[in-house]
Write a protein that holds these residues in place. Structure first.
Motif, short mmCIF file in Angstrom:
data_model
loop_
_atom_site.label_atom_id
_atom_site.label_comp_id
_atom_site.label_asym_id
_atom_site.label_seq_id
_atom_site.Cartn_x
_atom_site.Cartn_y
_atom_site.Cartn_z
N VAL A 1 36.93 32.83 44.30
CA VAL A 1 35.88 32.38 43.39
C VAL A 1 36.11 30.94 42.96
N GLU A 2 35.12 30.43 42.27
CA GLU A 2 35.15 29.03 41.85
C GLU A 2 35.90 28.83 40.53
N LYS B 1 37.77 30.04 36.63
CA LYS B 1 38.90 30.85 36.16
C LYS B 1 38.51 31.86 35.07
N GLU C 1 33.95 34.33 36.56
CA GLU C 1 34.02 35.12 37.78
C GLU C 1 35.07 36.24 37.72
N PRO C 2 36.32 35.94 37.33
CA PRO C 2 37.30 37.03 37.27
C PRO C 2 36.90 38.16 36.32
N CYS D 1 41.25 31.76 42.33
CA CYS D 1 40.33 30.78 41.75
C CYS D 1 40.57 29.41 42.40
N GLU E 1 39.00 26.68 41.64
CA GLU E 1 38.94 25.70 40.54
C GLU E 1 38.21 24.42 40.92
#
Length: 264
Positions: free
Chosen positions: A9-10, A12, A15-16, A35, A37
């Motif tokens: 994912v993009e 932190k 999304e998590p 991530c 980031e």
């Protein structure tokens, strides 16, 4: 879902939290969330440098060497979830916002054409959210009929997160989302997918869904809205991981019904 799943994912935070709660409600798998980031376009530059001939986990280890032990695990499924977020120009870029957005859509086209196999740990499958992951809560209820017309002008993308923050659902703790809540949000995005694809605010049949959910199809439809109206239609594809995984097994897809969900 398989025991070991890699989710790339993009960000932190947003999304998590979303995937951890989805996992509790649907998958109950061993998720590894990595991530990046940074945005999808930074990843595009890396892939372009190696002519799209790279092992995605090796590329991520190159970016974050401290994550090597995590990324070298054996994964059955690999997924990537990123924002469309066709970002604004640097100071020296004299192109219009529309030119920049359309150029970034061309980059996205290359990316979604490459990341097509979640069972191949060297590649994975890419989901693009329009315009951002926050689209899952860009509504005032878990099934909000106004979502049919929810869109963002390309000149206002920089303000998108603050606009979403004003919506009622933005104030609801995602850790409290139930399976039924998610099913309503999934159904809402199925309706929106159909609206974007065929201008019908209704759940597509399962066969129709399989055609509509193709990443290139979604990207091309979104591109049309940019070209004609300077708009990006709000759509969350991350939630469609659930329908992609379950399909119509045990009539899962068929059972997603607005009236049934409202009665729960």
């Amino acid at each position: 879902m398989a025991k070991n799943v890699l989710i790339i994912v993009e960000g932190k935070k947003t999304e998590p939290r979303l995937f951890e709660q989805l996992n509790k409600c649907f998958f109950r798998s061993n998720l590894t969330i990595y991530c990046l980031e940074t945005n999808i376009y930074s990843l595009y530059v890396k892939l372009k440098e190696c002519e799209f001939n790279a092992n995605i986990t090796d590329l991520l280890i190159e970016i974050h060497p401290d994550k090597e032990e995590i990324l070298k695990q054996s994964f059955t499924y690999t997924y990537l979830f990123f924002d469309c977020d066709p970002h604004h120009p640097k100071k020296e870029d004299n192109r219009s916002i529309k030119e920049i957005v359309l150029d970034n859509f061309e980059k996205l086209s290359e990316l979604v054409s490459y990341f097509i196999d979640e069972t191949d740990p060297t590649i994975g499958k890419l989901y693009i959210n329009y315009p951002m992951m926050e689209s899952y809560r860009d509504c005032d209820d878990f099934f909000d009929k106004s979502y049919e017309s929810t869109a963002i002008n390309i000149n206002d993308i920089v303000k998108y997160k603050s606009l979403v923050h004003k919506k009622k659902l933005a104030g609801y703790n995602i850790n409290k989302y139930t399976t039924s809540n998610f099913e309503s949000l999934i159904l809402q995005n199925l309706y929106k997918l159909n609206k974007i694809s065929s201008n019908k605010w209704a759940k597509p049949s399962y066969d129709q869904y399989l055609k509509m959910v193709d990443s290139i199809n979604i990207l091309n439809k979104e591109k049309e809205f940019v070209e004609k109206y300077n708009l990006i239609q709000v759509l969350n594809t991350a939630l469609l991981l659930v329908t992609d995984y379950y399909g119509n097994r045990n009539y899962f897809y068929d059972k997603l019904d607005e009236n049934d969900l409202n009665s729960k």
